[in-house]
Design an enzyme around this catalytic site. Structure first.
Site, PDB file in Angstrom:
ATOM      1  N   GLY A 354       1.113  -1.213   0.162  1.00 48.63           N
ATOM      2  CA  GLY A 354      -0.183  -0.141  -0.058  1.00 48.63           C
ATOM      3  C   GLY A 354       0.785   1.358   0.050  1.00 48.63           C
ATOM      4  O   GLY A 354       2.171   1.125  -0.126  1.00 48.63           O
ATOM      5  N   GLN A 355      -0.067   2.275   0.078  1.00 50.43           N
ATOM      6  CA  GLN A 355       1.053   3.771  -0.195  1.00 50.43           C
ATOM      7  C   GLN A 355       0.127   4.614   1.009  1.00 50.43           C
ATOM      8  O   GLN A 355      -0.800   4.880   1.068  1.00 50.43           O
ATOM      9  CB  GLN A 355       0.859   4.366  -1.477  1.00 50.43           C
ATOM     10  CG  GLN A 355       1.619   5.425  -1.437  1.00 50.43           C
ATOM     11  CD  GLN A 355       2.048   6.017  -2.901  1.00 50.43           C
ATOM     12  OE1 GLN A 355       1.834   5.160  -3.824  1.00 50.43           O
ATOM     13  NE2 GLN A 355       2.648   7.106  -3.032  1.00 50.43           N
ATOM     14  N   GLY A 356       1.221   5.194   2.062  1.00 50.58           N
ATOM     15  CA  GLY A 356       0.800   6.018   2.934  1.00 50.58           C
ATOM     16  C   GLY A 356       0.952   7.482   2.515  1.00 50.58           C
ATOM     17  O   GLY A 356       1.379   7.826   1.416  1.00 50.58           O
ATOM     18  N   GLY A 357       0.777   8.371   3.524  1.00 50.72           N
ATOM     19  CA  GLY A 357       0.853   9.580   3.163  1.00 50.72           C
ATOM     20  C   GLY A 357       2.498  10.135   2.845  1.00 50.72           C
ATOM     21  O   GLY A 357       2.695  11.087   2.043  1.00 50.72           O
ATOM     22  N   PHE A 358       3.262   9.421   3.386  1.00 45.36           N
ATOM     23  CA  PHE A 358       4.923   9.771   3.148  1.00 45.36           C
ATOM     24  C   PHE A 358       5.566   8.744   2.697  1.00 45.36           C
ATOM     25  O   PHE A 358       6.899   8.781   2.717  1.00 45.36           O
ATOM     26  CB  PHE A 358       5.286  10.195   4.440  1.00 45.36           C
ATOM     27  CG  PHE A 358       4.624  11.678   5.096  1.00 45.36           C
ATOM     28  CD1 PHE A 358       4.469  12.759   4.204  1.00 45.36           C
ATOM     29  CD2 PHE A 358       3.870  11.570   6.381  1.00 45.36           C
ATOM     30  CE1 PHE A 358       3.904  13.829   4.840  1.00 45.36           C
ATOM     31  CE2 PHE A 358       3.292  12.532   6.816  1.00 45.36           C
ATOM     32  CZ  PHE A 358       3.283  13.817   6.000  1.00 45.36           C
ATOM     33  N   GLY A 359       5.066   7.818   2.201  1.00 46.28           N
ATOM     34  CA  GLY A 359       5.835   6.539   1.666  1.00 46.28           C
ATOM     35  C   GLY A 359       5.150   5.532   1.273  1.00 46.28           C
ATOM     36  O   GLY A 359       3.885   5.168   1.459  1.00 46.28           O
ATOM     37  N   LYS A 375       8.022   0.230   5.492  1.00 44.52           N
ATOM     38  CA  LYS A 375       7.738   1.583   5.062  1.00 44.52           C
ATOM     39  C   LYS A 375       8.894   2.353   4.570  1.00 44.52           C
ATOM     40  O   LYS A 375       9.582   2.564   5.400  1.00 44.52           O
ATOM     41  CB  LYS A 375       7.014   2.568   5.922  1.00 44.52           C
ATOM     42  CG  LYS A 375       6.558   3.853   5.339  1.00 44.52           C
ATOM     43  CD  LYS A 375       5.882   4.934   6.230  1.00 44.52           C
ATOM     44  CE  LYS A 375       4.099   4.290   6.599  1.00 44.52           C
ATOM     45  NZ  LYS A 375       3.896   5.327   7.292  1.00 44.52           N
ATOM     46  N   ASP A 472      -5.081  10.869  12.300  1.00 40.18           N
ATOM     47  CA  ASP A 472      -5.136  10.573  11.050  1.00 40.18           C
ATOM     48  C   ASP A 472      -5.823   9.127  10.941  1.00 40.18           C
ATOM     49  O   ASP A 472      -5.454   8.295  10.093  1.00 40.18           O
ATOM     50  CB  ASP A 472      -3.960  10.425  10.232  1.00 40.18           C
ATOM     51  CG  ASP A 472      -4.260  10.316   8.829  1.00 40.18           C
ATOM     52  OD1 ASP A 472      -5.122  10.701   8.194  1.00 40.18           O
ATOM     53  OD2 ASP A 472      -3.116   9.832   8.023  1.00 40.18           O
TER      54      ASP A 472
END
Length: 663
Positions: A354-359, A375, A472
């Protein structure tokens, strides 16, 4: 994925001097591309905003601001500023589509400036054209990002494709890829296409305004994509526009990849290009030298930033390992880059979780066979550095069965890596987005997930030392282990509260549209009650099987929260429940849980319960519940509740009004 990438010569430019020559020539050709687009797609002139009058100070300031937009936007494709001061100050911005030339950009902005004053005399308005957009307001909308999607009338063509399901699947794959591409690009723009049958292709475009972070851009685009799929999945194309981001898809290529059909003008340019070849090569070499010099400067700045970060990390955590080795420092593993490259097959896309806000997060397997999640933080900004420090210094020692555990970290040059325990069932978002997986979640499983999230938040708010506000909480940040136990993850935006502190303020609002409490989204004020709001949204999403970010019912309700509120007041709660649950729950239990969710999303933070109360209410059987007040609808699109009826709920026999006050 087969994406077409427009004007990405800057990437090629890192590999050869010749590319600078091509980039220079392409920019000249693009500059004279004739593009038309004189009719607005949509105008947003909200009726709840004050009017201005001709000759008023506000009108004069607006004219002054709009007068600057065309010339200044044409230079870089984006411009934001303000005019005046005090109560008559006007804030504004203009954005051009990244694939159009300067001339077309300037013409579009000039046309939009005149049209927005002709069509609207409110103190807050937006206008969108195919190639540009303008927004202005009496309030400083640069400081708070609040998504408000609009649907142009052009979204009206029904589908005529061989396989609509394949189109829907390919559209999601395409747009997810474009969002990832745009958030890592300096232009915050991406276009591309993807085949969904042997003879059919879908084309997409995403773009954000330039004054927001890559994280805010990603959040806005995800929200807009949810709206796009909801409103237009049965159409041949669709567009969703907003003040901060836009998305569009069509079954034909509507964007510009290269210049065609210039006629005499193009021939003249080509001749000039040949005659001036030596000059262009000289300029290209100069650009290359300047770029290399700037790169060295930036690299030095990044290294200094990382040195500052290392000095701030806890002393027991040190980069004292040799390649391939693991060392335990307190409860944390310290890993080198080589180890994590091997574990993730060099961060192979097939291992992407997956992809988070910063990576981006990858699955990894250590030499001993243990599975991990890695991550890889973005190199682009100091925000990634801040998240890195935040996770290590704040979350490393948290231990609770409903919190994802941070196992370790690593840093090597520009690489910043966080290592977590691996969650076999990925995120709750994945389950609710997939009809097959969602059907596997019966009422018992969903209730246990709700209870697990509540217990994890309770630990952060009440039992963690220090007290932590997540800020968040959303579906994608709730992970599920092999036994479907819910675990809260991603603490990069979390903040510490002192023992006696209840509320804090921030100038920079971070989080995800659809989950942010109104006092946080609008005023930057956050507390344990803002986490409670996010929890309430997730609870209602779990019960309904629908996402608040992608909810779209034009006539019935404009958000999932409003939909739940209307049905609860009409005594029709069971219409809110995911059809997959119809055979696995007791109606009284579901009605009760919906009411708990509505208590959590009340507009006034003082009315919401604390997580201590929520956990008690979830586990206390037929206990008394207070009656919820209207949820906060101001954080998304809204439709007035002019005709809302208030009959008794069908569950009032078991859920009785009381005077219980949240602490």
């Amino acid at each position: 994925m087969g994406l077409e990438l427009p004007f990405r010569l800057e990437k090629i430019a890192r590999d050869s001097n010749l590319a600078y020559f091509l980039l220079f020539v392409a920019s000249i050709l693009l500059f004279v591309t004739p593009i038309n687009g004189n009719n607005p797609l949509d105008v947003f002139c909200p009726s709840d905003k004050d009017n201005y009058t001709l000759g008023s100070p506000f009108r004069n300031n607006l004219e002054q601001l709009l007068g600057k937009l065309a010339s200044r936007t044409a230079k870089k494709g984006f411009y934001s500023s303000s005019a005046g001061d005090g109560t008559d100050q006007v804030f504004g911005q203009a954005l051009c589509r990244h694939d159009v030339n300067r001339s077309a950009c300037g013409d579009c902005v000039r046309n939009a400036s005149q049209e927005i004053m002709n069509k609207c005399n409110r103190k807050d308005a937006d206008i969108w054209y195919e190639y540009c957009q303008i927004s202005y307001s009496y309030s400083n909308f640069f400081s708070v990002i609040n998504y408000l999607g609009q649907y142009p009338d052009s979204n009206n063509q029904t589908q005529n494709v061989s396989n609509p399901n394949e189109l829907s699947s390919s559209l999601k794959e395409l747009m997810d890829g474009l969002i990832s591409e745009a958030t890592s690009a300096s232009s915050l723009f991406a276009v591309g296409s993807l085949n969904f049958s042997s003879q059919e292709r879908v084309y997409g475009l995403v773009q954000c305004t330039r004054r927001i972070s890559e994280n805010d851009c990603g959040n806005c685009l995800v929200q807009a994509l949810g709206d796009l799929r909801s409103c237009c999945s049965s159409h041949q194309g669709g567009t969703v526009v907003s003040r901060y981001c836009n998305v569009r898809f069509e079954l034909y290529r509507f964007y510009y990849l290269h210049s065609k059909g210039f006629g005499k003008a193009r021939i003249i340019l080509l001749v000039i290009g040949i005659l001036a070849g030596s000059l262009l090569l000289s300029l290209a070499l100069g650009v290359y030298v300047a770029r290399q010099r700037r790169k060295r400067i930036i690299t030095g700045d990044e290294e200094r930033d990382e040195n500052v970060l290392l000095q701030k990390l806890p002393k027991p955590i040190e980069l004292s390992i040799s390649k391939g080795d693991l060392q335990c420092s307190d409860d944390m593993l310290v890993m080198d880059l080589a180890t994590l490259r091997v574990a993730t097959a060099n961060f192979c896309v097939t291992n992407k979780l997956g992809q988070g806000g910063f990576g981006i997060i990858y699955k990894g397997i250590l030499p001993g066979g243990n599975e991990i999640a890695v991550k890889r933080l973005s190199r682009k900004s100091w925000q990634g550095m801040e998240e890195f420090k935040n996770e290590i210094t704040l979350i490393a020692k948290l231990k609770h069965k409903n919190l994802v555990r941070l196992l370790g970290w690593g840093m090597d040059g520009h690489e910043k890596l966080l290592v977590y325990e691996y969650m076999a069932n990925k995120s709750l978002d994945v389950f609710l987005s997939d009809p097959v997986k969602r059907s596997q979640l019966d009422w018992s499983a969903r209730y246990n997930i709700i209870d697990g999230i509540a217990r994890g938040l309770l630990y952060l708010h009440e039992y963690s030392v220090p007290k932590i506000i997540h800020r968040d909480l959303k579906l994608s940040n709730v992970l599920l282990d092999i036994d479907m136990v819910a675990k809260i993850s991603d603490f990069g935006m979390a903040r510490i509260f002192s023992e006696k502190q209840n509320v804090a303020n921030t100038r920079r609002v971070v989080g995800t549209f659809g989950y942010m409490a109104p006092e946080y989204a609008m005023e930057g004020q956050f507390s344990a009650k803002s986490d409670v709001f996010s929890f309430g949204v997730i609870l209602l999403e779990i019960i309904s099987g629908k996402k608040n970010s992608g909810f779209y019912l034009t006539k019935r309700a404009s958000s999932l929260l409003k939909y739940a509120w209307i049905l609860w007041n009409e005594g029709k709660e069971l219409e809110f429940v995911d059809p997959f649950l119809l055979k696995s729950f007791a109606p009284v239990d579901v009605c009760r849980t919906i009411q708990i969710g509505l208590l959590c999303v009340q507009e006034d933070p003082a009315d919401r319960p604390l997580m201590t109360d929520v956990v008690i209410l979830l586990e206390s059987g037929p206990a008394v519940l207070s009656q919820p007040k209207q949820p906060a609808f101001s954080v998304g699109r809204d439709i007035p509740l002019d005709t809302l009826l208030m009959p008794e709920s069908s569950c009032t026999n078991d859920i009785i009004a009381s005077t219980m006050s949240p602490r």
